[in-house]
Design an enzyme around this catalytic site. Structure first.
Site, mmCIF file in Angstrom:
data_model
loop_
_atom_site.group_PDB
_atom_site.id
_atom_site.type_symbol
_atom_site.label_atom_id
_atom_site.label_comp_id
_atom_site.label_asym_id
_atom_site.label_seq_id
_atom_site.Cartn_x
_atom_site.Cartn_y
_atom_site.Cartn_z
ATOM 1 N N PRO A 19 0.851 -1.203 0.000
ATOM 2 C CA PRO A 19 0.000 0.000 0.000
ATOM 3 C C PRO A 19 0.880 1.243 0.000
ATOM 4 O O PRO A 19 1.802 1.349 0.802
ATOM 5 C CB PRO A 19 -0.762 -0.115 1.330
ATOM 6 C CG PRO A 19 0.101 -0.970 2.206
ATOM 7 C CD PRO A 19 0.813 -1.919 1.284
ATOM 8 N N GLN A 73 -6.903 -0.830 2.690
ATOM 9 C CA GLN A 73 -6.229 -0.527 3.958
ATOM 10 C C GLN A 73 -6.950 0.574 4.720
ATOM 11 O O GLN A 73 -7.348 1.588 4.140
ATOM 12 C CB GLN A 73 -4.783 -0.105 3.718
ATOM 13 C CG GLN A 73 -4.036 0.003 5.042
ATOM 14 C CD GLN A 73 -2.590 0.423 4.879
ATOM 15 O OE1 GLN A 73 -2.319 1.545 4.482
ATOM 16 N NE2 GLN A 73 -1.677 -0.455 5.214
ATOM 17 N N CYS A 103 2.932 2.751 8.989
ATOM 18 C CA CYS A 103 3.240 4.040 8.390
ATOM 19 C C CYS A 103 4.028 4.902 9.382
ATOM 20 O O CYS A 103 3.636 5.019 10.539
ATOM 21 C CB CYS A 103 1.924 4.718 8.014
ATOM 22 S SG CYS A 103 2.177 6.110 6.952
ATOM 23 N N LYS A 142 -0.416 -4.755 8.793
ATOM 24 C CA LYS A 142 0.920 -4.396 8.317
ATOM 25 C C LYS A 142 1.639 -3.625 9.421
ATOM 26 O O LYS A 142 1.105 -2.645 9.947
ATOM 27 C CB LYS A 142 0.815 -3.546 7.054
ATOM 28 C CG LYS A 142 2.150 -3.117 6.490
ATOM 29 C CD LYS A 142 1.999 -2.748 5.024
ATOM 30 C CE LYS A 142 3.271 -2.195 4.447
ATOM 31 N NZ LYS A 142 3.555 -0.825 4.922
ATOM 32 N N GLY A 204 10.317 -4.660 2.348
ATOM 33 C CA GLY A 204 11.407 -3.713 2.573
ATOM 34 C C GLY A 204 12.557 -3.935 1.610
ATOM 35 O O GLY A 204 13.216 -4.975 1.648
ATOM 36 N N GLY A 227 7.155 -2.297 -2.767
ATOM 37 C CA GLY A 227 6.610 -0.946 -2.804
ATOM 38 C C GLY A 227 7.304 -0.094 -3.845
ATOM 39 O O GLY A 227 6.962 -0.111 -5.033
ATOM 40 N N ARG A 228 8.340 0.636 -3.405
ATOM 41 C CA ARG A 228 8.944 1.644 -4.271
ATOM 42 C C ARG A 228 9.483 1.096 -5.581
ATOM 43 O O ARG A 228 9.464 1.790 -6.604
ATOM 44 C CB ARG A 228 10.044 2.376 -3.490
ATOM 45 C CG ARG A 228 9.471 3.274 -2.394
ATOM 46 C CD ARG A 228 10.519 3.659 -1.382
ATOM 47 N NE ARG A 228 11.021 2.486 -0.680
ATOM 48 C CZ ARG A 228 12.061 2.488 0.140
ATOM 49 N NH1 ARG A 228 12.713 3.606 0.351
ATOM 50 N NH2 ARG A 228 12.432 1.377 0.745
#
Ligand SMILES: Cc1cc2nc3c(=O)[nH]c(=O)nc-3n(C[C@H](O)[C@H](O)[C@H](O)COP(=O)(O)O)c2cc1C
Length: 335
Positions: A19, A73, A103, A142, A204, A227-228
């Site tokens: 997310p 989420q 987050c 998460k 990660g 993610g990124r």
């Protein structure tokens, strides 16, 4: 292919889009699923009903036409409010509810939500239990490895999650105070996986098929979350899936395919947000698609000038047509 289950949903391949607020909107989730992601988690949605009617929330809660399973989420700190938010999202199409305790932002949705909650295990238990009791769909969580180096209590939170009926746990291998600095550590994720019987998803710094395979091997996890590295590279999901299945790397997608993916993505953004917001939001994605190209600065400078959907599409099409033809793109002329 080894699969993973969340409730009645089978995740194959075992690779999940993380997310990301401002990134994993419906157009991006649909694209990543088409290109091989086994699951895509929505941007965080607020649990505060006062904000559900804003344009931002309405876009975040729109799942029409989205392929299964739809994971939404939510974030917040009040158990009863979180339960209501979960119910509301299930009524609006969520098939999995994911709770954000990962987050790092100081304030999430006007409260100390996100990873700050990990410092309050009893409140965590109450939130998880009330959300699980409120909906018939699986609830996932998460987390990060902890608040800071001295408060790495993810193993405790993970046990609470399992006892509260959480169906799967995603762990980002950083503490909250690390934000996104340093490198993710996978030993804590491995320790968490070893103590739980519910599926665990490792997250990660996974930015290649080899890294995905190495993290799965090191942690024993059931899936990886990216993610990124998916920004501007949505085909990373099929690359990872292929490597996990066959142990070999796929070649980079041909330029003609990148062109088609990018143009389709722009069109979907324009249609989903309307022309003004769509063109603005598309700029961010264009920058990511261009980031690994040597000519990226010039490309961005030109495409960022486009004010209309038609112009943004035309400039992008012209640019890729020139690249596909092996001609150095005439950027200033194209503008
Ligand atoms: C722009 C951005 C927005 C994010 N938004 C969220 C979010 O809304 N909810 C959440 O749980 N994590 C969020 N994250 C964290 C990611 O889900 C993920 O845990 C983190 O980026 C580490 O994975 P990566 O190294 O593969 O990027 C966000 C990360 C980024 C970069």
């Amino acid at each position: 292919m080894r699969a993973m289950r969340i409730g009645s949903h089978t995740l194959a391949p075992r690779v999940v889009l993380a997310p990301m607020a401002g990134v994993t909107d419906k157009p991006f989730r649909v694209l990543c699923k088409r290109l091989g992601a086994g699951l895509c988690v929505s941007e965080m949605t607020t649990s505060d009903p006062r904000f559900w009617s804003t344009a931002k929330s309405r876009h975040r809660m729109d799942h029409a036409g989205e392929p299964d399973p739809i994971s939404v989420q939510i974030a917040g700190t009040v158990p009863q409010v979180m339960a209501e938010a979960a119910r509301y999202n299930v009524d609006h199409g969520a098939q999995i509810v994911d709770i954000n305790m990962g987050c790092p932002a100081k304030k999430v949705c006007n409260a100390w939500a996100g990873s700050a909650l990990m410092r309050e295990p009893e409140l965590v238990a109450r939130i998880l239990e009330s959300v699980v009791a409120a909906v018939d769909v699986p609830v996932t969580l998460k987390i990060r490895t902890g608040w800071d180096h001295d408060q790495r209590n993810a193993p405790l939170i993970a046990r609470i999650a399992e006892q509260s009926g959480i169906a799967a746990l995603a762990v980002h291998g950083r503490t909250r105070d690390q934000q996104y600095t340093g490198s993710a550590e996978y030993d804590t994720i491995a320790a968490i996986k070893a103590q739980l019987s519910i599926p665990v998803i490792a997250n990660g710094d996974i930015d290649s098929p080899r890294k995905a395979a190495a993290v799965l091997a090191h942690t024993g996890c059931d899936a990886v979350m990216v993610g990124r590295a998916a920004q501007g590279r949505p085909w990373i999901f099929r690359e990872i899936a292929h490597f996990l299945e066959h142990g070999e790397e796929l070649p980079a997608p041909p330029l003609a395919e990148v062109r088609a993916i990018l143009l389709g993505h722009l069109e979907h953004l324009h249609a989903f947000y309307g022309e003004v917001s769509g063109v603005r939001i598309a700029r961010k994605h264009l920058g990511w698609y261009a980031k690994d190209r040597p000519e990226n600065a010039a490309f961005r400078a030109v495409v960022n000038r486009a004010e209309s959907a038609e112009q943004q599409l035309r400039l992008t099409r012209d640019y890729f047509d020139a690249l596909v033809a092996g001609v150095a793109p005439e950027l200033s002329a194209a503008a």
